[in-house]
Design a protein around this motif. Structure first.
Motif, PDB file in Angstrom:
ATOM      1  N   SER A 133       7.643 -28.854  24.410  1.00 28.29           N
ATOM      2  CA  SER A 133       6.992 -29.399  23.287  1.00 28.29           C
ATOM      3  C   SER A 133       5.541 -29.260  22.580  1.00 28.29           C
ATOM      4  N   ASP A 134       4.863 -28.387  23.993  1.00 24.67           N
ATOM      5  CA  ASP A 134       3.196 -27.797  23.232  1.00 24.67           C
ATOM      6  C   ASP A 134       3.788 -26.693  22.596  1.00 24.67           C
ATOM      7  N   MET A 135       4.763 -25.457  22.901  1.00 19.78           N
ATOM      8  CA  MET A 135       5.053 -24.002  22.259  1.00 19.78           C
ATOM      9  C   MET A 135       4.983 -25.009  20.543  1.00 19.78           C
ATOM     10  N   LYS A 136       6.451 -25.913  20.182  1.00 20.17           N
ATOM     11  CA  LYS A 136       6.370 -26.228  18.709  1.00 20.17           C
ATOM     12  C   LYS A 136       4.766 -26.645  18.241  1.00 20.17           C
ATOM     13  N   ALA A 137       4.215 -27.183  18.893  1.00 25.33           N
ATOM     14  CA  ALA A 137       3.296 -28.014  19.156  1.00 25.33           C
ATOM     15  C   ALA A 137       2.088 -26.616  18.217  1.00 25.33           C
ATOM     16  N   GLY A 138       1.853 -25.336  19.395  1.00 18.29           N
ATOM     17  CA  GLY A 138       0.761 -24.488  18.721  1.00 18.29           C
ATOM     18  C   GLY A 138       1.137 -24.002  17.758  1.00 18.29           C
ATOM     19  N   ARG A 139       2.416 -23.903  17.210  1.00 21.52           N
ATOM     20  CA  ARG A 139       3.416 -22.532  16.221  1.00 21.52           C
ATOM     21  C   ARG A 139       2.948 -23.477  15.290  1.00 21.52           C
ATOM     22  N   VAL A 254       3.044 -18.399  23.392  1.00 30.25           N
ATOM     23  CA  VAL A 254       3.709 -19.061  22.041  1.00 30.25           C
ATOM     24  C   VAL A 254       3.380 -17.240  21.981  1.00 30.25           C
ATOM     25  N   ARG A 255       1.763 -16.165  21.647  1.00 28.70           N
ATOM     26  CA  ARG A 255       1.475 -15.666  21.206  1.00 28.70           C
ATOM     27  C   ARG A 255       2.451 -14.506  22.395  1.00 28.70           C
ATOM     28  N   THR A 256       2.423 -14.604  23.109  1.00 28.11           N
ATOM     29  CA  THR A 256       3.259 -13.532  24.345  1.00 28.11           C
ATOM     30  C   THR A 256       5.040 -13.651  23.724  1.00 28.11           C
ATOM     31  N   ALA A 257       5.402 -14.493  23.316  1.00 29.50           N
ATOM     32  CA  ALA A 257       7.039 -15.316  22.737  1.00 29.50           C
ATOM     33  C   ALA A 257       7.179 -14.439  21.399  1.00 29.50           C
ATOM     34  N   GLY A 258       5.886 -14.015  20.979  1.00 33.59           N
ATOM     35  CA  GLY A 258       5.798 -12.650  19.525  1.00 33.59           C
ATOM     36  C   GLY A 258       6.424 -13.340  18.288  1.00 33.59           C
ATOM     37  N   ALA A 272       7.345 -17.334  12.442  1.00 31.18           N
ATOM     38  CA  ALA A 272       6.447 -16.819  12.027  1.00 31.18           C
ATOM     39  C   ALA A 272       5.828 -15.668  13.071  1.00 31.18           C
ATOM     40  N   ASN A 273       5.243 -14.905  13.496  1.00 35.28           N
ATOM     41  CA  ASN A 273       4.761 -13.853  13.709  1.00 35.28           C
ATOM     42  C   ASN A 273       3.767 -14.054  14.581  1.00 35.28           C
ATOM     43  N   PHE A 274       3.787 -14.178  15.815  1.00 35.56           N
ATOM     44  CA  PHE A 274       2.216 -15.347  16.632  1.00 35.56           C
ATOM     45  C   PHE A 274       1.976 -14.035  17.694  1.00 35.56           C
ATOM     46  N   SER A 275       2.157 -13.082  17.469  1.00 33.21           N
ATOM     47  CA  SER A 275       1.981 -11.387  18.519  1.00 33.21           C
ATOM     48  C   SER A 275      -0.071 -11.490  18.543  1.00 33.21           C
ATOM     49  N   ASN A 276      -0.654 -11.599  17.299  1.00 36.78           N
ATOM     50  CA  ASN A 276      -1.625 -11.332  17.701  1.00 36.78           C
ATOM     51  C   ASN A 276      -3.200 -12.951  17.347  1.00 36.78           C
TER      52      ASN A 276
END
Length: 332
Positions: A133-139, A254-258, A272-276
Motif C-alpha cells: 500500500s505504501d508503494m502504491k501511495a508513493g507512486r 519506489v525509486r529502486t524499482a525504477g 511511470a519511471n521513478f528511477s530519478n
C-alpha cells in the motif's frame, strides 16, 4: 486432491527443501525476523472508506471569479461582472482488486518446532501488505507532482480562477548534498505558498540517506537559530521551512524499482519511471486513499490436509486530488 503449493514449512530454513532443518534447535523463545516496517506513507494521506461499490467521486474546485464593486443603479443579477462562478472538476477514485496473501501451515510441523511459528508469519504478511500500500501511495504522490492542473487556464476559465500544475525540482546532487536538499525544500515551501496551499500539514518523504544528511546539518539543530527541532545525539530532526521531514524506506523502494509497468489487478494506473526520484513534498490533500477493506485475516483448519489455511487481503486504491499541493524532488 493436490497438495497446497507453496506451503509455509516453519522449520524449512531459507526454503532449502528440508522441512525439519530447524526442529533440532532450541531458540530460547527468541523470534528471529525482520524489523517491523509498518505503514510509512498511507497514514499521512486523506482517507475515505466506502461500504459498497468500487469507486468514489467528489468535486475539486478552483477559485471564484473576481466580481466588481457595485455601481448605484446596476442590477447585480443581470450584469455579468457581479456574477461569481467557481470552476470545478469531478475526480473519480477507484479501488484496485483485492491484494491477497495466503499460506498453509502443516500441523505436524508445528508440533515439532520449539518456537512460535505463527506470530512471525503473521507479522511478515502484515508488513508485506503495508509495504504494498505504501508503494502504491508513493507512486501516486510522485505522479501527482507530475500531473497537469485540475483547472487549466484559458478557454472558458476566467483568468485567476485556474489552479497550478504539479512541479518537479531537479538537481543531480539531490540525494547526496544537504545544501542542495535544503535549497530545494525552500523552493518547495515558496511554491506551495504561491499556490495558496495551507502552511499547516506540509510534509516531505525523504530517502534515508537524505534524512541523515539533514541530521548532520547543524543549521536545523542549532539552538541559537531554532528551538526543539531535534537532537543530533538522538539522530532526530523534525522540520525544515515548515515542512515535516519523514524518513521512508518505501519511497526509496519506489525509486529502486525504477520503471514501473504495473501488474494485473491494479485498476488505478501507477505506471511511470521513478528511477530519478529523490523524495516528494505533499499535503494530505495531494492524493486520496480509497479504502474498501482494511487488512482482513481469516484462517481455518483443513482436516483432509492436517493443517491451517491462512488468507489475508486488503482492498484499497489511490488517486490524485491536488497536483498543486505536490512537488517532486528528482536527480534528473
Amino acid at each position: 486432491m493436490a497438495a497446497p503449493s507453496p506451503m509455509f514449512r516453519p522449520a524449512d530454513s531459507l526454503f532449502a527443501g528440508t522441512p525439519t532443518a530447524l526442529q533440532l534447535k532450541m531458540y530460547f523463545g527468541e523470534l528471529l525476523g525482520t524489523l517491523n516496517r509498518g505503514l510509512e506513507i498511507v497514514p499521512h494521506l486523506r482517507s475515505k472508506s466506502i461500504d459498497a461499490g468500487l469507486s468514489w467521486a467528489e468535486p475539486v474546485y478552483g477559485f471564484a471569479e473576481p466580481g466588481k464593486y457595485h455601481v448605484a443603479g446596476e442590477d447585480v443579477l443581470i450584469d455579468a461582472g457581479y456574477v461569481a462562478r467557481v470552476p470545478f472538476v469531478e475526480k473519480l477514485y477507484q479501488i484496485d482488486l483485492p491484494f491477497t496473501l495466503n499460506g498453509f501451515i502443516p500441523s505436524f510441523d508445528e508440533f515439532q518446532t520449539h518456537y512460535d511459528a505463527r506470530a512471525p508469519f503473521y507479522r511478515q504478511i502484515a508488513e508485506k501488505h503495508a509495504r504494498t500500500s505504501d508503494m502504491k501511495a508513493g507512486r501516486m504522490l510522485i505522479k501527482a507532482a507530475r500531473a497537469a492542473a485540475n483547472i487549466p487556464a484559458g478557454g472558458a476559465i476566467t483568468a485567476g480562477c485556474e489552479t497550478p500544475a504539479g512541479l518537479t525540482i531537479v538537481n543531480a546532487a539531490m540525494l547526496t548534498s544537504a545544501t542542495v536538499l535544503m535549497s530545494s525544500l525552500q523552493t518547495a515551501a515558496q511554491t506551495l505558498d504561491e499556490n495558496d496551499v495551507p502552511a499547516l500539514g506540509r510534509k516531505v518523504l525523504l530517502h534515508p540517506v537524505q534524512f541523515w544528511n539533514l541530521v548532520n546539518n547543524r543549521e536545523l539543530l542549532d539552538r541559537d537559530v531554532t528551538r526543539e527541532n531535534g537532537d543530533f545525539a538522538d539522530g532526530t530532526v523534525y522540520k525544515a521551512f515548515g515542512i515535516q521531514l519523514i524518513k521512508s524506506n518505501a519511497i526509496k523502494a519506489v525509486r529502486t524499482a525504477g520503471n514501473y509497468a504495473g501488474v494485473t489487478g491494479e485498476v488505478n494506473s501507477y505506471i511511470a519511471n521513478f528511477s530519478n526520484n529523490a523524495g516528494v513534498v505533499f499535503t494530505e490533500d495531494s492524493v486520496l486513499h480509497l479504502l474498501r477493506k482494511a487488512l482482513e485475516l481469516q484462517m481455518w483448519y483443513e482436516k483432509p490436509r492436517f493443517g491451517t489455511v491462512i488468507t489475508t487481503r486488503v482492498i484499497d486504491g489511490f488517486g490524485i486530488t491536488r497536483p498543486e499541493a505536490t512537488i517532486e524532488l528528482a536527480t534528473s
